[in-house]
Design a protein around this motif. Structure first.
Motif, PDB file in Angstrom:
ATOM      1  N   PHE A 123       0.709  -1.246  -0.168  1.00  0.00           N
ATOM      2  CA  PHE A 123       0.167   0.038   0.008  1.00  0.00           C
ATOM      3  C   PHE A 123       0.895   1.518  -0.001  1.00  0.00           C
ATOM      4  O   PHE A 123       0.437   2.201  -0.814  1.00  0.00           O
ATOM      5  N   ALA A 124       1.807   1.226   0.886  1.00  0.00           N
ATOM      6  CA  ALA A 124       2.652   2.519   0.961  1.00  0.00           C
ATOM      7  C   ALA A 124       3.449   2.739  -0.044  1.00  0.00           C
ATOM      8  O   ALA A 124       3.769   3.981  -0.504  1.00  0.00           O
ATOM      9  N   LYS A 125       4.202   1.808  -0.655  1.00  0.00           N
ATOM     10  CA  LYS A 125       5.139   1.801  -1.654  1.00  0.00           C
ATOM     11  C   LYS A 125       4.245   2.404  -3.014  1.00  0.00           C
ATOM     12  O   LYS A 125       4.695   3.468  -3.435  1.00  0.00           O
ATOM     13  N   HIS A 126       3.078   1.916  -3.331  1.00  0.00           N
ATOM     14  CA  HIS A 126       2.253   2.652  -4.345  1.00  0.00           C
ATOM     15  C   HIS A 126       1.795   4.152  -4.157  1.00  0.00           C
ATOM     16  O   HIS A 126       1.881   4.914  -4.774  1.00  0.00           O
ATOM     17  N   LEU A 127       1.378   4.289  -2.793  1.00  0.00           N
ATOM     18  CA  LEU A 127       1.143   5.316  -2.504  1.00  0.00           C
ATOM     19  C   LEU A 127       2.316   6.564  -2.375  1.00  0.00           C
ATOM     20  O   LEU A 127       2.277   7.668  -3.213  1.00  0.00           O
ATOM     21  N   MET A 170      -1.900   9.070 -15.585  1.00  0.00           N
ATOM     22  CA  MET A 170      -2.634   7.752 -15.662  1.00  0.00           C
ATOM     23  C   MET A 170      -1.778   6.959 -14.707  1.00  0.00           C
ATOM     24  O   MET A 170      -2.157   5.860 -13.756  1.00  0.00           O
ATOM     25  N   THR A 171      -0.328   6.899 -14.741  1.00  0.00           N
ATOM     26  CA  THR A 171       0.417   6.268 -13.988  1.00  0.00           C
ATOM     27  C   THR A 171       0.257   6.452 -12.568  1.00  0.00           C
ATOM     28  O   THR A 171       0.131   5.445 -11.497  1.00  0.00           O
ATOM     29  N   CYS A 172      -0.035   7.722 -12.092  1.00  0.00           N
ATOM     30  CA  CYS A 172      -0.446   8.028 -10.667  1.00  0.00           C
ATOM     31  C   CYS A 172      -1.886   7.505  -9.943  1.00  0.00           C
ATOM     32  O   CYS A 172      -1.814   6.841  -9.191  1.00  0.00           O
ATOM     33  N   LEU A 173      -2.644   7.607 -11.125  1.00  0.00           N
ATOM     34  CA  LEU A 173      -4.171   6.931 -10.783  1.00  0.00           C
ATOM     35  C   LEU A 173      -3.842   5.536 -10.683  1.00  0.00           C
ATOM     36  O   LEU A 173      -4.621   4.883  -9.550  1.00  0.00           O
ATOM     37  N   GLU A 191      -4.865   3.442  -7.136  1.00  0.00           N
ATOM     38  CA  GLU A 191      -6.042   1.996  -7.104  1.00  0.00           C
ATOM     39  C   GLU A 191      -5.217   0.899  -6.625  1.00  0.00           C
ATOM     40  O   GLU A 191      -5.735   0.113  -5.857  1.00  0.00           O
ATOM     41  N   ALA A 192      -3.951   0.582  -6.864  1.00  0.00           N
ATOM     42  CA  ALA A 192      -3.092  -0.421  -6.347  1.00  0.00           C
ATOM     43  C   ALA A 192      -2.951  -0.259  -4.674  1.00  0.00           C
ATOM     44  O   ALA A 192      -3.017  -1.249  -4.089  1.00  0.00           O
ATOM     45  N   LEU A 201      -4.579  -1.789   0.626  1.00  0.00           N
ATOM     46  CA  LEU A 201      -4.834  -1.211   2.033  1.00  0.00           C
ATOM     47  C   LEU A 201      -6.167  -2.006   2.427  1.00  0.00           C
ATOM     48  O   LEU A 201      -6.144  -2.157   3.820  1.00  0.00           O
ATOM     49  N   ARG A 202      -7.075  -2.072   1.665  1.00  0.00           N
ATOM     50  CA  ARG A 202      -8.525  -2.671   2.031  1.00  0.00           C
ATOM     51  C   ARG A 202      -8.275  -4.312   2.430  1.00  0.00           C
ATOM     52  O   ARG A 202      -9.212  -4.888   3.209  1.00  0.00           O
TER      53      ARG A 202
END
Length: 309
Positions: free
Chosen positions: A221-225, A269-272, A276-277, A282-283
């Motif tokens: 979660f934190a890596k993608h964020l 798009m990369t950011c979005l 999403e990942a 996280l969920r």
């Protein structure tokens, strides 16, 4: 995308965002407490420089994430807030150093003059060192089992050292010419931003006593964020008004970023995709995810939502 649309899409309620913002307020209050009454032996100019950088307006995303993941009970709230202050001190120290004339030579940070502009380069460097050392001292003093404190120090130290933020800064300053594709840029973004996001989130998970599987999901979660935040920062650097975002822009002109290599549309798009990942991991982690998602949408999604351009 309007805030009401984001709420409807992701299912969180106004009280979820309110909880996240209350957490930020608690962190702000604790930061002020940490620097108050430090003693007469500290030069006034030094403590003023530390306060100038640390108490400046900020989203406090990293410490708030730590707190929301740790989700302490009443007895542990003070310790977790102290831990939040430690990571914010580290982050602030990194910004002071990043802004120096020998690095990015920035004039504005967090809606005010950078620390070296306001207090001179020597005092700025000393204030960064003071914040770094204070951070590790705070962790050593929190109320937690010795093994937990050791893990927390280890995670933080690794993320900011020669395999973390320091490495990212060196590449940013002297290795950008060798970055030729998205993989190279994402690796730099990981070192500059992602790795510290992961350490903050992981520290919250460690304090909470999460399982190894949950820790893995929190790291994902934190890596993608973190990667999303860095790409969003690159977008803002090329397009925004410094007075609106509170810091210098166009500092990355001529440097390899997702924006410069592939264009604004691809960067958005990369950011979005990273966001999403991050949401999916996280969920699945078992934490109370809605306040964190509300925080992400307030400070990230709404600013880079695809606009068709």
């Amino acid at each position: 995308m309007m805030p009401t649309e984001i709420v409807r899409t992701h299912g969180y309620a106004p009280e979820d965002l309110a909880y996240a913002l209350e957490t930020r307020h608690a962190v702000e209050n604790r930061l002020r407490h940490m620097l108050e009454g430090e003693g007469s032996d500290i030069p006034g100019n030094l403590i003023a420089a530390m306060e100038h950088a640390l108490i400046a307006p900020s989203k406090r995303v990293r410490p708030v994430l730590l707190y929301l993941i740790a989700e302490p009970d009443a007895g542990a709230q003070e310790s977790v807030l102290d831990l939040c202050c430690a990571v914010e001190m580290v982050h602030t120290a990194s910004l002071i150093l990043d802004d120096l004339p020998c690095m990015d030579d920035a004039m504005m940070r967090r809606e005010r003059p950078t620390t070296h502009v306001a207090f001179g380069q020597s005092t700025a460097i000393l204030s960064a060192i003071a914040l770094l050392t204070r951070a590790f001292g705070i962790i050593a003093e929190i109320k937690a089992p010795p093994a937990i404190r050791t893990r927390l120090v280890s995670v933080l130290a690794k993320s900011i050292g020669h395999k973390g933020l320091v490495a990212g800064q060196e590449i940013d300053l002297n290795g950008r010419a060798h970055l030729t594709d998205e993989t190279d840029v994402e690796r730099l973004n990981w070192l500059k931003t992602g790795i510290f996001f992961v350490s903050c989130a992981e520290m919250g998970a460690i304090f909470r006593g999460m399982t190894s599987n949950q820790l893995g999901l929190i790291r994902t979660f934190a890596k993608h964020l973190g990667l999303a935040f860095q790409t969003a920062d690159d977008l803002l650097d090329g397009t925004d008004d410094p007075n609106r975002i509170g810091k210098d822009v166009h500092k990355d002109d001529g440097k390899a970023t997702i924006v410069s290599l592939y264009g604004e549309r691809r960067a958005r798009m990369t950011c979005l995709e990273h966001i999403e990942a991050a949401r999916q991991a996280l969920r699945s982690s078992g934490v109370r995810h809605l306040p964190i998602e509300a925080l992400i949408d307030r400070y990230l999604t709404s600013k880079i939502a695809f606009d068709g351009k």
